[in-house]
Design an enzyme around this catalytic site. Structure first.
Site: not given
Length: 226
Positions: A30, A58, A60, A63, A117, A207
């Protein structure tokens, strides 16, 4: 269920080192905002020289409809395997994107972002003036009707989305702490057991993998549990 490893490290060199270490594993890579803004589309070319693992870009995207369609078309030209856009941009925007991408010889999977999230119920309501769960279902129905392939959501909405759209409508769930690690800045976190129970198709882990002493070992442990 597929594992997406987030390449959110503080330098391009560290991202490439991680990719080399995880080469050959059955995972997706990702590439998020931080890495893409810093290293650009050339980074994708560098990743491809090291690994053929699928890439989730990724960004997102959010517009006006034509600008979103233009941006998603450019993403598709990069040869990535999955992209995402904000479902709250609305049905017209999502349809514009899919109409544009459906003309391509090969298009990436397209997922709609529901509720980040990092939101809890109170903060989500302060922005959207809607109950979080109801809004996610509404976003998902709009995305499904617009021809998207699935949704980005928390584990806790994954099953609900499938129940209100289709079992085949994909869900990608960030904020996974596979072995109950620290939540950091995420609010709606979950472990592997919850992801399985809620039928997540893709899980995103960052992480807990790249901050580990042995990232490959953590990946292998996650894959064994999947």
């Amino acid at each position: 269920m597929k594992l997406c490893v987030a390449l959110d490290l503080e330098s391009k060199e560290k991202c490439l080192e991680l990719i080399k270490e995880l080469k050959g594993l059955d995972i997706w890579l990702k590439i998020g905002l931080r890495t893409y803004i810093r290293d650009g589309f050339k980074f994708i070319e560098e990743v491809r020289k090291i690994s053929l693992q699928p890439i989730f870009l990724d960004l997102k995207i959010y517009d006006i409809p034509n600008t979103m369609a233009d941006a998603c078309e450019e993403c598709a030209k990069l040869g990535v395997d999955m992209i995402n856009l904000h479902a709250s941009a609305g049905k017209k925007a999502m349809q514009s994107v899919m109409q544009r991408l459906d003309k391509a010889s090969k298009r990436p999977l397209v997922l709609g972002v529901s509720a980040l999230t990092s939101f809890d119920e109170e903060e989500f309501y302060s922005v959207y003036r809607q109950n979080l769960e109801e809004a996610v279902v509404n976003f998902s129905k709009l995305a499904y009707e617009s021809g998207l392939d699935g949704m980005v959501c928390s584990v806790f909405e994954s099953l609900l989305i499938k129940q209100n759209t289709s079992e085949n409508f994909l869900t990608l769930t960030p904020a996974i702490r596979p072995f109950k690690e620290e939540a950091n800045d995420q609010k709606r976190v979950a472990n592997l057991k919850s992801a399985k129970e809620n039928k997540s198709d893709f899980i995103v882990v960052g992480r807990p993998i790249y901050e580990a002493l042995n990232p490959k070992e953590v990946c292998e442990k996650i894959l064994a549990n999947l």
